[in-house]
Write a protein that holds these residues in place. Sequence first.
Motif, PDB file in Angstrom:
ATOM      1  N   PHE A   9       1.313  35.480  30.098  1.00  0.00           N
ATOM      2  CA  PHE A   9       1.618  34.301  30.900  1.00  0.00           C
ATOM      3  C   PHE A   9       1.251  34.564  32.357  1.00  0.00           C
ATOM      4  O   PHE A   9       1.126  35.708  32.782  1.00  0.00           O
ATOM      5  N   ARG A  10       1.098  33.503  33.086  1.00  0.00           N
ATOM      6  CA  ARG A  10       1.023  33.576  34.536  1.00  0.00           C
ATOM      7  C   ARG A  10       1.942  32.483  35.052  1.00  0.00           C
ATOM      8  O   ARG A  10       2.336  31.580  34.305  1.00  0.00           O
ATOM      9  N   THR A  11       2.297  32.568  36.307  1.00  0.00           N
ATOM     10  CA  THR A  11       3.290  31.655  36.873  1.00  0.00           C
ATOM     11  C   THR A  11       2.834  31.143  38.226  1.00  0.00           C
ATOM     12  O   THR A  11       2.364  31.919  39.057  1.00  0.00           O
ATOM     13  N   TRP A  12       2.986  29.843  38.431  1.00  0.00           N
ATOM     14  CA  TRP A  12       2.723  29.246  39.728  1.00  0.00           C
ATOM     15  C   TRP A  12       4.054  29.133  40.461  1.00  0.00           C
ATOM     16  O   TRP A  12       4.997  28.509  39.974  1.00  0.00           O
ATOM     17  N   ASP A  13       4.148  29.757  41.621  1.00  0.00           N
ATOM     18  CA  ASP A  13       5.339  29.681  42.467  1.00  0.00           C
ATOM     19  C   ASP A  13       5.180  28.449  43.348  1.00  0.00           C
ATOM     20  O   ASP A  13       4.336  28.408  44.241  1.00  0.00           O
ATOM     21  N   LYS A  14       5.964  27.410  43.076  1.00  0.00           N
ATOM     22  CA  LYS A  14       5.848  26.137  43.792  1.00  0.00           C
ATOM     23  C   LYS A  14       6.180  26.256  45.273  1.00  0.00           C
ATOM     24  O   LYS A  14       5.599  25.563  46.092  1.00  0.00           O
ATOM     25  N   ASP A  52      14.251  28.345  35.845  1.00  0.00           N
ATOM     26  CA  ASP A  52      14.124  28.104  37.275  1.00  0.00           C
ATOM     27  C   ASP A  52      13.002  27.107  37.519  1.00  0.00           C
ATOM     28  O   ASP A  52      11.853  27.368  37.174  1.00  0.00           O
ATOM     29  N   ASP A  53      13.310  25.950  38.111  1.00  0.00           N
ATOM     30  CA  ASP A  53      12.292  24.923  38.310  1.00  0.00           C
ATOM     31  C   ASP A  53      11.389  25.179  39.522  1.00  0.00           C
ATOM     32  O   ASP A  53      10.580  24.332  39.884  1.00  0.00           O
ATOM     33  N   LYS A  54      11.488  26.344  40.127  1.00  0.00           N
ATOM     34  CA  LYS A  54      10.599  26.714  41.231  1.00  0.00           C
ATOM     35  C   LYS A  54       9.263  27.236  40.712  1.00  0.00           C
ATOM     36  O   LYS A  54       8.354  27.492  41.493  1.00  0.00           O
ATOM     37  N   TYR A  55       9.156  27.405  39.401  1.00  0.00           N
ATOM     38  CA  TYR A  55       7.969  28.015  38.815  1.00  0.00           C
ATOM     39  C   TYR A  55       7.385  27.147  37.703  1.00  0.00           C
ATOM     40  O   TYR A  55       8.099  26.437  37.023  1.00  0.00           O
ATOM     41  N   VAL A  56       6.073  27.258  37.519  1.00  0.00           N
ATOM     42  CA  VAL A  56       5.390  26.644  36.391  1.00  0.00           C
ATOM     43  C   VAL A  56       4.797  27.782  35.566  1.00  0.00           C
ATOM     44  O   VAL A  56       4.020  28.588  36.077  1.00  0.00           O
ATOM     45  N   ILE A  57       5.170  27.866  34.296  1.00  0.00           N
ATOM     46  CA  ILE A  57       4.710  28.921  33.406  1.00  0.00           C
ATOM     47  C   ILE A  57       3.481  28.425  32.640  1.00  0.00           C
ATOM     48  O   ILE A  57       3.489  27.328  32.094  1.00  0.00           O
TER      49      ILE A  57
END
Length: 105
Positions: free
Chosen positions: A6-11, A32-37
């Motif tokens: 996976f990778r994650t976008w930190d909003k 945690d809704d601060k991230y998009v997986i």
Amino acid sequence: MREFKFRTWDKQKKKMIQFEDMKSWTFNIFEDDKYVIMQYIGSKDINGKEIYEGDILETGNDAGVVEYGGGSFMYNCAKLIITGDEVLGNIYENPELLKEKNIEF
């Protein structure tokens, strides 16, 4: 056997976090809704770059965003990912590509 990565976008930081950098995390990122997986789809583009959900792919004159649906990873909501596709960027770090390539997402 398929590799699950996976990778994650930190909003908040507007930064992509790679799988290797998430291994030491001790909190539950999935709550945690601060991230998009985004999941690695298990294949690479024509240049050997790993393809993830949210990537913008191009084959010839056609381009689209990688999404999961109907039991497989697709782009343009209809086309299966095929050999010859090239990752141009992704919807988070390169949103301008959506307009440039006339992609509705």
